[in-house]
Design an enzyme around this catalytic site. Structure first.
Site, short mmCIF file in Angstrom:
data_model
loop_
_atom_site.label_atom_id
_atom_site.label_comp_id
_atom_site.label_asym_id
_atom_site.label_seq_id
_atom_site.Cartn_x
_atom_site.Cartn_y
_atom_site.Cartn_z
CG ASP A 68 -37.41 23.37 106.97
OD1 ASP A 68 -36.60 23.01 107.85
OD2 ASP A 68 -37.36 22.99 105.79
CD GLU A 71 -33.48 25.14 109.35
OE1 GLU A 71 -32.83 24.19 109.78
OE2 GLU A 71 -34.21 25.06 108.33
#
Length: 626
Positions: free
Chosen positions: A337, A366
């Protein structure tokens, strides 16, 4: 006789006294050490040094030693006396139980056992996910409630309330395990769950990105052993488990945030400072140092403290935590993330440490940016990164530029210079920027974006075009739970909760059970049957896994590309017009070669490739050339 009784009394007295001392000693040791992290480790790691954190009241006043002739390489004390970081060298140390002794004034005050476990056979060479896989993204709280007993937990603040769209709904690991056959029937081979570690936020804790304990599965999802069991059950079905890992931040309720080992554990400003999200500054050669600092060190939101990976203790802690989960749960990959919100050098070291231990391990970051140069910079061995002497060591990135085009292209009914199908052509024309375009994650949507079915107003023809694109272009396709049965949700009106709705059939009492063929509505079956047939075909077609790609400049809002190996060729044809189109085939002789016909993998219809192909309005056709 009298003397014998006295001796017996004295012996009995000192036995009781000894027992009391032992009990008090044990209680003192138990009270002294409240946490040990990692809770255990593994023998035979490539990097034999492990940093063990001992946490307890004033533990730093003690001197540590360890049994079995294990060498202590370093002892780190911080300004918080409740922490002691002890680094040991496990080289050539067999799986065994170690004993740490904690002394004061040369006397042992208490001891702590610590286990070095045996690794699984061939653990270091585990196979990860790649372009032959299809990834299925799940928000566990919203997928299926397999264990009603763990919906709430007395030790955690937020309780289950399915009536609250943004509350906890009770989905859990058991619910995923019970529905693995459903996921496999869709053609998916890999599952990415949003984070499962404990999140003790007062509200909105269901998304679990504000973790409060990164060595513990949230009890409302299950236990650590349940998580390992999920991986084991998936492996029985030749499926792979990907963990959503967060390096940039923890939750404000994390137990260490409440008692920081050191102020520099977090990135902190004199006044609260939030990141500006302008990650272009990280590669911008003209960027100010202030803008770069606020980007990386600013907090994501007030409830998510920003971790300082430039602190070597923090960096080591997160590296070991990641490796610990791989070993413990037998994981097959990571999705990371907010990857480039953290210090770039520290993240490169983190990725390198993980992939050194596991050379085949895939990690997708990400990198939510909107041009290929900014995305490609972050993939391992990028020539763009090399301009700044930087190598991220990150194997894969998420293809947000393709996502951007998918969200609008199929609404462009009329072609011009740069809209409609030209958006895809232009996207793939920049693949030369990626060191490895086969190893990027391609997707139409995820848990943070608009739902594709809502975007296209539940138009099944456009859904089919979206999925056909994902199934046949380079990279690793990722699906988002529920879209395959037509689920949508208006994020503009309902916020994140609208795009994270419960999967129908995942809860007792649901009148619609879309997990079964018999339970699906006709509309749900239409979406599911198409998706399942398409992605199950993809599972066995090497041409769309690692085959080369040749595409042709779109004409009249049609787009044709080929995926091929030496032995197999697939022709993919899109008509993005609202009217029927006739496409002349002589333009594609370079790839059609001596093939005479193509068989539609979905309908079985055969297309004669001699002169022309007739395409229905708003359609996509996948042909295996014969």
């Amino acid at each position: 006789m009298k003397n014998s009784k006295i001796l017996l009394f004295v012996k009995h007295f000192f036995s009781i006294k000894t027992m009391i001392f032992v009990l008090l000693f044990s209680a003192s040791a138990k009270a002294q050490i409240q946490k040990v992290e990692p809770p255990f480790w593994y023998a035979g790691m490539k990097n034999p040094e492990v940093q063990i954190m001992f946490y307890g009241k004033n533990i730093a006043q003690y001197e540590a030693s360890v049994s079995n002739n294990v060498a202590i390489k370093n002892v780190e004390k911080t300004e918080n006396p409740n922490y002691l970081f002890v680094t040991i060298d496990t080289k050539d140390v067999k799986a065994s139980e170690l004993v740490f002794s904690f002394k004061t004034k040369n006397k042992v005050a208490f001891t702590q056992k610590y286990t070095l476990k045996e690794r699984r056979a061939n653990s270091a060479n585990r196979k990860s996910y790649d372009a032959s896989d299809v990834m299925y993204l799940i928000m566990p709280d919203r997928f299926a409630n397999g264990n009603l007993k763990n919906d709430s937990n007395t030790s955690l603040t937020e309780k289950a309330n399915r009536q609250d769209p943004s509350g906890r709904h009770g989905g859990d690991i058991e619910g995923i395990i019970k529905n693995l056959d459903y996921i496999a029937s869709l053609g998916a081979t890999t599952i990415w769950n949003t984070p499962l570690c404990e999140d003790n936020d007062k509200q909105h804790s269901y998304h679990t990105y504000g973790q409060s304990d990164v060595y513990k599965i949230d009890p409302r999802y299950g236990t650590n052993d349940d998580y390992a069991r999920l991986a084991a059950e998936m492996h029985k079905k030749d499926m792979k488990l990907v963990m959503d890992y967060v390096t940039n931040h923890w939750g404000i309720t994390h137990w260490m945030v409440k008692d920081l080992p050191t102020k520099s554990w977090l990135n902190q400003f004199e006044n609260y400072t939030q990141t500006h999200h302008r990650r272009e500054v990280l590669t911008d050669i003209h960027a100010s140092k202030l803008d770069q600092e606020v980007c990386v060190d600013g907090w994501f939101v007030p409830s998510m403290p920003d971790l300082n990976l430039r602190n070597p203790i923090v960096a080591k802690y997160l590296t070991q935590n990641a490796i610990w989960w791989i070993e413990f749960a037998d994981l097959d990959g990571f999705r990371v993330d907010t990857y480039n919100y953290s210090d770039a050098t520290a993240m490169a070291n983190w990725a390198k440490a993980v992939t050194t231990e596991y050379p085949n391990f895939n990690i997708v970051g990400e990198i939510w940016m909107h041009n290929q140069a900014n995305l490609a910079y972050w993939q391992k061995d990028s020539k763009i990164g090399a301009i700044k002497n930087y190598n991220s060591n990150l194997p894969s990135v998420m293809d947000f530029t393709l996502h951007d085009q998918i969200g609008s292209a199929f609404n462009d009914d009329e072609a011009n210079w740069d809209n409609g199908m030209t958006k895809f052509y232009n996207n793939f024309a920049l693949d030369y920027l990626y060191p490895n375009p086969d190893n990027i994650l391609v997707f139409a949507e995820n848990h943070d974006t608009d739902r594709i079915n809502h975007t296209y107003k539940y138009d099944f023809t456009k859904y089919k075009m979206v999925m056909t694109l994902l199934a046949t272009v380079r990279g690793i396709p990722q699906l988002y739970y529920g879209s395959e049965i037509g689920m949508g949700g208006d994020k503009g009106k309902g916020g994140d909760a609208a795009i994270r709705q419960d999967f129908p059939g995942g809860w007792n009492g649901d009148t619609n059970n879309a997990f079964t063929a018999a339970g699906r509505t006709a509309e749900q079956a239409k979406f599911f049957d198409f998706t399942s047939k398409l992605f199950n075909w993809r599972k066995s077609n090497e041409a769309v896994h690692f085959g080369k790609m040749t595409h042709y400049i779109p004409e009249n809002n049609t787009y044709i590309y080929f995926r091929y190996t030496d032995t197999k060729t697939v022709m993919v044809v899109f008509n993005n017009n609202t009217k029927e189109q006739i496409v002349k085939t002589n333009r594609f002789k370079e790839n059609i070669k001596n093939f005479k016909s193509g068989k539609d993998i979905l309908t079985g219809k055969t297309f004669d490739l001699a002169t022309e192909i007739t395409l229905e309005p708003k359609s996509a056709v996948v042909l295996e050339l014969e």
